[in-house]
Design a protein around this motif. Structure first.
Motif, short mmCIF file in Angstrom:
data_model
loop_
_atom_site.label_atom_id
_atom_site.label_comp_id
_atom_site.label_asym_id
_atom_site.label_seq_id
_atom_site.Cartn_x
_atom_site.Cartn_y
_atom_site.Cartn_z
N VAL A 65 0.85 -1.18 0.00
CA VAL A 65 0.00 0.00 0.00
C VAL A 65 0.89 1.23 0.00
CG1 VAL A 65 -1.81 1.24 1.26
CG2 VAL A 65 -1.78 -1.26 1.26
N LEU A 66 0.54 2.18 -0.85
CA LEU A 66 1.27 3.43 -0.96
C LEU A 66 0.24 4.54 -1.10
CD1 LEU A 66 4.08 4.81 -1.35
CD2 LEU A 66 3.78 4.44 -3.79
N GLY A 67 0.30 5.50 -0.22
CA GLY A 67 -0.66 6.61 -0.28
C GLY A 67 -2.10 6.15 -0.18
N GLY A 68 -2.34 5.08 0.59
CA GLY A 68 -3.69 4.57 0.76
C GLY A 68 -4.20 3.70 -0.38
N ARG A 69 -3.38 3.48 -1.42
CA ARG A 69 -3.79 2.67 -2.58
C ARG A 69 -2.98 1.39 -2.65
NH1 ARG A 69 -4.26 5.42 -8.18
NH2 ARG A 69 -5.24 3.42 -8.47
N ILE A 70 -3.63 0.33 -3.08
CA ILE A 70 -2.92 -0.93 -3.30
C ILE A 70 -2.09 -0.79 -4.57
CG2 ILE A 70 -3.18 -3.37 -3.87
CD1 ILE A 70 -5.69 -3.37 -2.10
N VAL A 71 -0.79 -1.04 -4.44
CA VAL A 71 0.12 -0.91 -5.58
C VAL A 71 0.80 -2.22 -5.95
CG1 VAL A 71 0.52 1.57 -5.27
CG2 VAL A 71 1.97 -0.08 -4.05
N GLY A 72 0.48 -3.28 -5.24
CA GLY A 72 1.07 -4.58 -5.54
C GLY A 72 0.51 -5.65 -4.65
N GLY A 73 0.81 -6.89 -5.01
CA GLY A 73 0.35 -8.01 -4.21
C GLY A 73 1.25 -9.22 -4.40
N VAL A 74 1.22 -10.10 -3.41
CA VAL A 74 2.02 -11.31 -3.46
C VAL A 74 1.23 -12.42 -2.77
CG1 VAL A 74 3.31 -10.83 -1.32
CG2 VAL A 74 4.34 -12.27 -3.08
N THR A 75 1.38 -13.65 -3.27
CA THR A 75 0.73 -14.80 -2.66
C THR A 75 1.74 -15.91 -2.41
OG1 THR A 75 0.16 -15.97 -4.71
CG2 THR A 75 -1.40 -14.29 -3.95
N LEU A 76 1.46 -16.71 -1.40
CA LEU A 76 2.22 -17.92 -1.12
C LEU A 76 1.27 -19.09 -1.15
CD1 LEU A 76 4.51 -16.88 1.88
CD2 LEU A 76 5.20 -17.30 -0.48
N THR A 77 1.71 -20.18 -1.76
CA THR A 77 0.89 -21.40 -1.81
C THR A 77 1.75 -22.58 -1.38
OG1 THR A 77 1.44 -21.80 -4.13
CG2 THR A 77 -0.53 -20.50 -3.70
N PRO A 78 1.12 -23.63 -0.86
CA PRO A 78 1.90 -24.82 -0.48
C PRO A 78 2.59 -25.41 -1.70
CG PRO A 78 -0.33 -24.93 0.40
CD PRO A 78 -0.29 -23.77 -0.56
N GLY A 79 3.83 -25.82 -1.52
CA GLY A 79 4.56 -26.47 -2.60
C GLY A 79 4.25 -27.95 -2.66
N GLU A 80 4.65 -28.58 -3.75
CA GLU A 80 4.43 -30.02 -3.90
C GLU A 80 5.41 -30.83 -3.06
OE1 GLU A 80 4.39 -31.14 -8.02
OE2 GLU A 80 2.84 -29.68 -8.50
N VAL A 81 6.55 -30.25 -2.73
CA VAL A 81 7.57 -30.93 -1.95
C VAL A 81 7.48 -30.44 -0.50
CG1 VAL A 81 10.07 -31.22 -1.69
CG2 VAL A 81 9.07 -31.07 -3.98
N VAL A 92 2.88 -5.94 -9.50
CA VAL A 92 2.97 -4.53 -9.11
C VAL A 92 2.17 -3.72 -10.13
CG1 VAL A 92 4.56 -2.57 -8.83
CG2 VAL A 92 5.21 -4.85 -8.01
N ARG A 93 1.47 -2.72 -9.63
CA ARG A 93 0.71 -1.81 -10.51
C ARG A 93 1.66 -1.31 -11.60
NH1 ARG A 93 -4.04 0.65 -9.80
NH2 ARG A 93 -4.15 0.00 -7.64
N PRO A 94 1.25 -1.37 -12.88
CA PRO A 94 2.16 -1.01 -13.97
C PRO A 94 2.88 0.32 -13.80
CG PRO A 94 0.22 -2.04 -14.88
CD PRO A 94 -0.04 -1.86 -13.40
N ARG A 95 2.21 1.33 -13.32
CA ARG A 95 2.87 2.64 -13.15
C ARG A 95 3.89 2.66 -12.02
NH1 ARG A 95 -1.42 7.31 -13.22
NH2 ARG A 95 0.52 8.47 -13.21
N ARG A 96 3.92 1.60 -11.22
CA ARG A 96 4.85 1.53 -10.09
C ARG A 96 5.96 0.50 -10.29
NH1 ARG A 96 4.35 5.97 -6.93
NH2 ARG A 96 2.15 6.49 -6.73
N LEU A 97 6.04 -0.08 -11.50
CA LEU A 97 7.12 -1.03 -11.77
C LEU A 97 8.48 -0.35 -11.61
CD1 LEU A 97 5.64 -2.87 -14.86
CD2 LEU A 97 6.02 -3.83 -12.60
N ARG A 98 9.45 -1.11 -11.18
CA ARG A 98 10.83 -0.65 -11.00
C ARG A 98 10.96 0.46 -9.96
NH1 ARG A 98 10.05 -2.10 -16.21
NH2 ARG A 98 11.48 -3.68 -17.01
N SER A 99 10.08 0.41 -8.96
CA SER A 99 10.12 1.41 -7.89
C SER A 99 10.53 0.82 -6.55
CB SER A 99 8.74 2.07 -7.74
OG SER A 99 7.80 1.13 -7.26
N GLY A 100 10.82 -0.49 -6.52
CA GLY A 100 11.20 -1.15 -5.27
C GLY A 100 10.04 -1.90 -4.61
#
Length: 164
Positions: A65-81, A92-100
């Motif tokens: 979240v940046l400035g009250g807006r969602i600018v990216g997301g990440v998920t974790l799922t169980p692996g097969e191993v 990441v929101r396209p306008r925020r790519l390469r911003s860290g």
């Protein structure tokens, strides 16, 4: 539910909320489209890019979240191993790519995977994002089939979560 992480750079990372699932699915699709994929490809990929409310309810989705807006997301799922978690999605929101923001989300996912006791994190990467994962220390371990586009293979990476 895990507490929100402290601010990382200019954004903060917190668990997603169920009511954000549709907006996050749209963010994933818009971010994927940045690579110039055609309409047919995006139609095939869209179901795999969706974030389901039950994923959020299980505590498997975080947002930047940046400035009250969602600018990216990440998920974790169980692996097969056993002892493995998969980085399900990182967008990441396209306008925020390469911003860290992507780097912050990956760091959060690595820390969360460690907290959950995983020994490694695997990443089935879009070829256009391969360089990002390599710069962040992921090691390519092969190729694996895409779950969305028949006949397509993607680079497969891992990050060891063993203590240094």
């Amino acid at each position: 539910m895990a507490p929100a992480s402290p601010k990382i750079g200019a954004c903060s990372i917190r668990p997603a909320r169920i009511e954000e699932a549709d907006a996050l699915s749209d963010l994933c699709a818009r971010s994927k489209a940045v690579w110039g994929y055609d309409r047919g490809f995006m139609t095939l990929a869209r179901p795999a890019l969706a974030i389901a409310p039950d994923e959020v309810a299980r505590g498997a989705v975080w947002v930047a979240v940046l400035g009250g807006r969602i600018v990216g997301g990440v998920t974790l799922t169980p692996g097969e191993v056993p002892g493995t978690l998969d980085l399900g999605k990182l967008f990441v929101r396209p306008r925020r790519l390469r911003s860290g923001i992507g780097r912050a989300l990956l760091a959060h996912a690595v820390e969360e995977a460690r907290r959950r006791g995983a020994a490694r994190l695997t990443i089935l990467a879009d070829p256009n994002a391969a360089g990002f994962y390599e710069r962040e220390g992921a090691r390519r371990i092969g190729d694996a089939p895409s779950g969305a586009v028949p006949g397509r293979f993607l680079p497969l990476y891992e990050i060891s979560l063993a203590p240094a």
